[in-house]
Design an enzyme around this catalytic site. Sequence first.
Site, PDB file in Angstrom:
ATOM      1  NE  ARG A 161      38.531 -38.107  -1.046  1.00 16.35           N
ATOM      2  CZ  ARG A 161      38.540 -36.785  -0.865  1.00 16.35           C
ATOM      3  NH1 ARG A 161      39.338 -36.211   0.031  1.00 16.35           N
ATOM      4  NH2 ARG A 161      37.728 -36.025  -1.543  1.00 16.35           N
ATOM      5  CB  SER A 245      35.543 -40.796  -6.576  1.00 14.79           C
ATOM      6  OG  SER A 245      34.815 -39.610  -6.660  1.00 14.79           O
ATOM      7  CD  GLU A 351      37.782 -42.224  -2.830  1.00 16.49           C
ATOM      8  OE1 GLU A 351      37.969 -41.281  -3.611  1.00 16.49           O
ATOM      9  OE2 GLU A 351      36.765 -42.331  -2.129  1.00 16.49           O
TER      10      GLU A 351
HETATM   11  C1  LIG Z   1      27.559 -42.457  -3.616  1.00 12.34           C
HETATM   12  C2  LIG Z   1      28.860 -42.285  -2.858  1.00 12.34           C
HETATM   13  C3  LIG Z   1      29.425 -41.023  -2.730  1.00 12.34           C
HETATM   14  C4  LIG Z   1      30.624 -40.845  -2.026  1.00 12.34           C
HETATM   15  N1  LIG Z   1      31.160 -39.588  -1.927  1.00 12.34           N
HETATM   16  C5  LIG Z   1      32.317 -39.414  -1.251  1.00 12.34           C
HETATM   17  C6  LIG Z   1      32.891 -38.095  -1.133  1.00 12.34           C
HETATM   18  O1  LIG Z   1      32.325 -37.103  -1.587  1.00 12.34           O
HETATM   19  N2  LIG Z   1      34.064 -37.969  -0.466  1.00 12.34           N
HETATM   20  C7  LIG Z   1      34.697 -39.043   0.093  1.00 12.34           C
HETATM   21  O2  LIG Z   1      35.777 -38.839   0.684  1.00 12.34           O
HETATM   22  N3  LIG Z   1      34.184 -40.289   0.000  1.00 12.34           N
HETATM   23  C8  LIG Z   1      33.016 -40.501  -0.642  1.00 12.34           C
HETATM   24  N4  LIG Z   1      32.485 -41.769  -0.759  1.00 12.34           N
HETATM   25  C9  LIG Z   1      33.222 -42.902  -0.165  1.00 12.34           C
HETATM   26  C10 LIG Z   1      32.711 -43.346   1.225  1.00 12.34           C
HETATM   27  O3  LIG Z   1      31.397 -42.907   1.452  1.00 12.34           O
HETATM   28  C11 LIG Z   1      33.594 -42.856   2.364  1.00 12.34           C
HETATM   29  O4  LIG Z   1      34.908 -43.311   2.208  1.00 12.34           O
HETATM   30  C12 LIG Z   1      33.089 -43.333   3.729  1.00 12.34           C
HETATM   31  O5  LIG Z   1      33.786 -42.686   4.764  1.00 12.34           O
HETATM   32  C13 LIG Z   1      33.194 -44.850   3.938  1.00 12.34           C
HETATM   33  O6  LIG Z   1      32.498 -45.152   5.139  1.00 12.34           O
HETATM   34  P1  LIG Z   1      31.918 -46.581   5.433  1.00 12.34           P
HETATM   35  O7  LIG Z   1      31.457 -46.576   6.857  1.00 12.34           O
HETATM   36  O8  LIG Z   1      30.909 -46.951   4.421  1.00 12.34           O
HETATM   37  O9  LIG Z   1      33.226 -47.479   5.313  1.00 12.34           O
HETATM   38  P2  LIG Z   1      33.328 -48.960   4.711  1.00 12.34           P
HETATM   39  O10 LIG Z   1      33.110 -48.903   3.248  1.00 12.34           O
HETATM   40  O11 LIG Z   1      32.494 -49.888   5.490  1.00 12.34           O
HETATM   41  O12 LIG Z   1      34.868 -49.253   4.993  1.00 12.34           O
HETATM   42  C14 LIG Z   1      35.885 -48.580   4.285  1.00 12.34           C
HETATM   43  C15 LIG Z   1      37.233 -48.908   4.942  1.00 12.34           C
HETATM   44  O13 LIG Z   1      37.252 -48.376   6.258  1.00 12.34           O
HETATM   45  C16 LIG Z   1      37.439 -49.423   7.216  1.00 12.34           C
HETATM   46  N5  LIG Z   1      36.620 -49.085   8.385  1.00 12.34           N
HETATM   47  C17 LIG Z   1      35.311 -48.740   8.415  1.00 12.34           C
HETATM   48  N6  LIG Z   1      34.953 -48.416   9.673  1.00 12.34           N
HETATM   49  C18 LIG Z   1      36.050 -48.584  10.440  1.00 12.34           C
HETATM   50  C19 LIG Z   1      36.328 -48.430  11.831  1.00 12.34           C
HETATM   51  N7  LIG Z   1      35.403 -48.028  12.707  1.00 12.34           N
HETATM   52  N8  LIG Z   1      37.595 -48.695  12.274  1.00 12.34           N
HETATM   53  C20 LIG Z   1      38.550 -49.106  11.420  1.00 12.34           C
HETATM   54  N9  LIG Z   1      38.353 -49.278  10.103  1.00 12.34           N
HETATM   55  C21 LIG Z   1      37.112 -49.020   9.623  1.00 12.34           C
HETATM   56  C22 LIG Z   1      37.018 -50.706   6.533  1.00 12.34           C
HETATM   57  O14 LIG Z   1      37.696 -51.812   7.103  1.00 12.34           O
HETATM   58  C23 LIG Z   1      37.470 -50.425   5.117  1.00 12.34           C
HETATM   59  O15 LIG Z   1      38.844 -50.675   5.020  1.00 12.34           O
HETATM   60  C24 LIG Z   1      31.278 -41.972  -1.442  1.00 12.34           C
HETATM   61  C25 LIG Z   1      30.689 -43.247  -1.579  1.00 12.34           C
HETATM   62  C26 LIG Z   1      29.501 -43.400  -2.271  1.00 12.34           C
HETATM   63  C27 LIG Z   1      28.878 -44.760  -2.382  1.00 12.34           C
END
Ligand SMILES: Cc1cc2nc3c(=O)[nH]c(=O)nc-3n(C[C@H](O)[C@H](O)[C@H](O)COP(=O)(O)OP(=O)(O)OC[C@H]3O[C@@H](n4cnc5c(N)ncnc54)[C@H](O)[C@@H]3O)c2cc1C
Length: 356
Positions: A161, A245, A351
């Site tokens: 992570r 998580s 996280e």
């Molecule tokens: C129901 C649920 C289940 C999940 N299961 C998992 C799992 O199994 N494994 C896991 O690892 N994670 C899991 N996650 C966490 C999450 O889905 C991941 O971390 C995902 O990659 C976040 O993507 P996002 O586009 O929503 O990022 P955001 O939430 O929009 O952003 C997260 C961070 O990334 C940055 N960011 C986003 N896009 C960019 C970009 N293009 N360039 C630079 N910075 C950027 C943002 O500034 C922020 O700091 C889960 C979340 C939920 C709600």
Amino acid sequence: MISLKQNINLSHYTTIKLGGPAKYFIECNTINDIIETLKYANGKNFRLQVLGGGSNIIFSDEGFDGIVIKINLKGITIQNNRITVAAGENWDNFVNYTVENNFTGIESLSGIPGTVGATPIQNVGAYGREVSNTIQYVKALDKTILEVIEFNNNDCKFAYRQSRFKNEDKDKYIITEVTFVLERDKEPEIKYEELKKYIDGNTNYNNLKTNTEKLRTIRKAVLNIRKKKSMITDENDSDSVSCGSFFLNPILNQEEYNKFVERFALILGNPKVSELLPIIHKTPAGYKIPAACLIENAGFHKGYEKNNVGISSKHSLALINKGGTTKALLELSKEIEKKVYDKFAVRLHPEPVIIQ
Ligand SMILES: Cc1cc2nc3c(=O)[nH]c(=O)nc-3n(C[C@H](O)[C@H](O)[C@H](O)COP(=O)(O)OP(=O)(O)OC[C@H]3O[C@@H](n4cnc5c(N)ncnc54)[C@H](O)[C@@H]3O)c2cc1C
């Protein structure tokens, strides 16, 4: 010419449905839009926050007093077994695309919400795979010099992570695209015991003839398991109003681990330790302790609720919003961290990215 919206409610853009208004908000469809926005923000000295799918970010109840920039870059290009995906593509749609096109490698990462561009940031992982296993390059725009830089897999400094984008280069870059190397028509490997058991017990996997059928079966199994744990965003499931998580699984070195096992046995008894040991994984970085187990043994239970936030009734690692506030959620997370530390002397770390 960029067009900024004003006073946009961030709770509509996060899976945990929390956060007050963004003073300014913009959806960027091109790298040029991003560069223009960065120049504008620099000129005005505005704070800037990048947003993908909002599934791993928590904004404060007061909102954000600068520009929230949502990355909407789109496009997928394939060159043999190399697939380059723009940062704003939906991750799970991309996984589905690879499965349907007979590419092996990320099927176990089905159902993770959010965008492709966010996946390298915390090296998303599930069911025995991490996105770093298949990433070849990440392209990112340096927010200061406004140039796109290419990072190979090693440069990204991936770990559990973690990546450079979450540590020494936090907030330095905006990821614009990710290139994956997948294998075509290759028998998938099921690495995770829980997934293996589910597939053996619920499918006719061993009789499947084609690779695509196997990939589809794995994807479906992962989605089913995730759904049972509310680890898929579903508007009909109140347990899924989360960031997934909430806590990382703590990683202990040998000395910390020995102390932890001793302490655990003293407090909860040796039989409890033997229940725990099979689920502690030794990784190159140290012993990965299941945070869910610490939380449950520190006096919290699935379904725990306080001030309209709580712990999912399906998964003790997921904190959920039941009509509460960011303040209440962060108070609950502090309460959990404190009780776990007081009992086991192990620190839990959130996280999701918390924006104050
Ligand atoms: C129901 C649920 C289940 C999940 N299961 C998992 C799992 O199994 N494994 C896991 O690892 N994670 C899991 N996650 C966490 C999450 O889905 C991941 O971390 C995902 O990659 C976040 O993507 P996002 O586009 O929503 O990022 P955001 O939430 O929009 O952003 C997260 C961070 O990334 C940055 N960011 C986003 N896009 C960019 C970009 N293009 N360039 C630079 N910075 C950027 C943002 O500034 C922020 O700091 C889960 C979340 C939920 C709600």
